[in-house]
Design a protein around this motif. Structure first.
Motif, PDB file in Angstrom:
ATOM      1  N   THR A  81      -1.521   1.728  12.061  1.00  0.00           N
ATOM      2  CA  THR A  81      -0.450   1.051  11.318  1.00  0.00           C
ATOM      3  C   THR A  81      -1.026   0.360  10.097  1.00  0.00           C
ATOM      4  O   THR A  81      -0.482   0.480   8.985  1.00  0.00           O
ATOM      5  N   ALA A  82      -2.127  -0.355  10.276  1.00  0.00           N
ATOM      6  CA  ALA A  82      -2.783  -1.025   9.146  1.00  0.00           C
ATOM      7  C   ALA A  82      -3.244  -0.001   8.120  1.00  0.00           C
ATOM      8  O   ALA A  82      -3.087  -0.199   6.911  1.00  0.00           O
ATOM      9  N   SER A  83      -3.785   1.103   8.594  1.00  0.00           N
ATOM     10  CA  SER A  83      -4.294   2.140   7.706  1.00  0.00           C
ATOM     11  C   SER A  83      -3.193   2.748   6.843  1.00  0.00           C
ATOM     12  O   SER A  83      -3.377   2.942   5.635  1.00  0.00           O
ATOM     13  N   LYS A  84      -2.043   3.048   7.443  1.00  0.00           N
ATOM     14  CA  LYS A  84      -0.913   3.611   6.682  1.00  0.00           C
ATOM     15  C   LYS A  84      -0.423   2.629   5.622  1.00  0.00           C
ATOM     16  O   LYS A  84      -0.139   3.010   4.484  1.00  0.00           O
ATOM     17  N   THR A  85      -0.318   1.363   6.006  1.00  0.00           N
ATOM     18  CA  THR A  85       0.156   0.358   5.061  1.00  0.00           C
ATOM     19  C   THR A  85      -0.831   0.196   3.908  1.00  0.00           C
ATOM     20  O   THR A  85      -0.431   0.141   2.740  1.00  0.00           O
ATOM     21  N   VAL A  86      -2.110   0.140   4.227  1.00  0.00           N
ATOM     22  CA  VAL A  86      -3.136   0.012   3.182  1.00  0.00           C
ATOM     23  C   VAL A  86      -3.120   1.232   2.266  1.00  0.00           C
ATOM     24  O   VAL A  86      -3.253   1.099   1.044  1.00  0.00           O
ATOM     25  N   ALA A  87      -2.930   2.424   2.828  1.00  0.00           N
ATOM     26  CA  ALA A  87      -2.870   3.639   2.005  1.00  0.00           C
ATOM     27  C   ALA A  87      -1.717   3.554   1.006  1.00  0.00           C
ATOM     28  O   ALA A  87      -1.876   3.916  -0.169  1.00  0.00           O
ATOM     29  N   ARG A  88      -0.573   3.065   1.448  1.00  0.00           N
ATOM     30  CA  ARG A  88       0.587   2.935   0.550  1.00  0.00           C
ATOM     31  C   ARG A  88       0.332   1.891  -0.531  1.00  0.00           C
ATOM     32  O   ARG A  88       0.708   2.081  -1.688  1.00  0.00           O
ATOM     33  N   LEU A  89      -0.302   0.787  -0.141  1.00  0.00           N
ATOM     34  CA  LEU A  89      -0.616  -0.254  -1.120  1.00  0.00           C
ATOM     35  C   LEU A  89      -1.684   0.211  -2.111  1.00  0.00           C
ATOM     36  O   LEU A  89      -1.632  -0.131  -3.292  1.00  0.00           O
ATOM     37  N   ALA A  90      -2.621   1.020  -1.638  1.00  0.00           N
ATOM     38  CA  ALA A  90      -3.648   1.576  -2.528  1.00  0.00           C
ATOM     39  C   ALA A  90      -3.010   2.528  -3.539  1.00  0.00           C
ATOM     40  O   ALA A  90      -3.394   2.537  -4.714  1.00  0.00           O
ATOM     41  N   ALA A  91      -2.034   3.310  -3.091  1.00  0.00           N
ATOM     42  CA  ALA A  91      -1.334   4.234  -3.991  1.00  0.00           C
ATOM     43  C   ALA A  91      -0.587   3.483  -5.093  1.00  0.00           C
ATOM     44  O   ALA A  91      -0.396   4.015  -6.193  1.00  0.00           O
ATOM     45  N   GLN A  92      -0.196   2.231  -4.812  1.00  0.00           N
ATOM     46  CA  GLN A  92       0.477   1.401  -5.804  1.00  0.00           C
ATOM     47  C   GLN A  92      -0.522   0.627  -6.673  1.00  0.00           C
ATOM     48  O   GLN A  92      -0.112  -0.098  -7.578  1.00  0.00           O
ATOM     49  N   GLY A  93      -1.797   0.751  -6.365  1.00  0.00           N
ATOM     50  CA  GLY A  93      -2.813   0.049  -7.134  1.00  0.00           C
ATOM     51  C   GLY A  93      -2.957  -1.420  -6.775  1.00  0.00           C
ATOM     52  O   GLY A  93      -3.519  -2.193  -7.545  1.00  0.00           O
TER      53      GLY A  93
END
Length: 166
Positions: free
Chosen positions: A65-77
Motif C-alpha cells: 500500500t505504501a509502495s503504490k502511494t509513493v509510486a503515484r506521488l513520485a509520478a507527480q514529482g
C-alpha cells in the motif's frame, strides 16, 4: 431512520471521522491529491529520508500500500525514491521541493478543517478529547508496530492546547 447503534460512542466516532475524512478529501482533490497521499507527504515532512518499510510502519499500512502511494506521488514529482547504497532492495523516499510546498498547503487545510471540527470546544475540552481518543486507540491496538507508541503519545499535551488558527 435512526441507526441502531446511533447512541454508541463508537458510532459517533466513526460518523465524525467519516465527515472529517470527506471534508479533507474534498480539499485534497482540489490540490490534485487523493486521501491518504497527504499522510505520506506529512510523514516525510521532517526532511529525513525514510525507507519504505519505515514509512509503512509509521502509517500503519502494508508495504505494498505504501509502495503504490509513493509510486503515484513520485509520478507527480512530489517524492523521490532511490536505492540504499550497498543494498538495492532497500528503497529510501524523500520529499522533493514541490512535495515540501504541497505539505505546507496540506498543513494549512488541516488546520482550517481542525478549527471547524473543534469550533465550540474550549482548550480544556480539546485536551480531554485528545486524551480520551488516545486511550481508546490504545485500548483497541495497544502499542504500535515494533513496540512503538501510537502517534502523538510522545508529545506534550501543551502543544495542542493553544487555539487552532483558522
Amino acid at each position: 431512520m435512526k441507526h441502531p447503534v446511533a447512541k454508541s460512542i463508537g458510532w459517533a466516532l466513526v460518523y465524525a471521522a467519516r465527515l472529517h475524512r470527506s471534508r479533507i478529501g474534498e480539499r485534497l482533490a482540489s490540490m490534485g491529491l487523493f486521501p491518504g497521499q497527504e499522510q505520506v507527504l506529512q510523514a516525510l515532512a521532517s526532511g529525513e529520508p525514510t525507507t519504505m518499510g519505515e514509512l509503512a510502519d509509521l502509517l500503519r499500512v502494508k508495504p505494498p500500500t505504501a509502495s503504490k502511494t509513493v509510486a503515484r506521488l513520485a509520478a507527480q514529482g512530489l517524492v523521490e525514491r532511490r536505492s540504499e547504497p550497498g543494498d538495492a532492495r532497500i528503497i529510501v523516499v524523500s520529499l522533493t521541493k514541490e512535495g515540501a510546498e504541497k505539505v505546507a498547503a496540506i498543513d494549512a487545510l488541516w488546520r482550517e478543517t481542525e478549527a471547524q471540527l473543534l469550533d465550540d470546544l474550549d482548550s480544556k475540552d480539546r485536551k480531554r478529547l485528545r486524551k480520551h481518543l488516545r486511550k481508546m486507540a490504545k485500548n483497541l491496538s495497544g502499542k504500535g508496530p515494533n513496540g512503538r507508541s501510537l502517534p502523538g503519545d510522545e508529545d506534550d499535551d501543551a502543544e495542542l492546547d493553544e487555539p487552532v488558527a483558522a
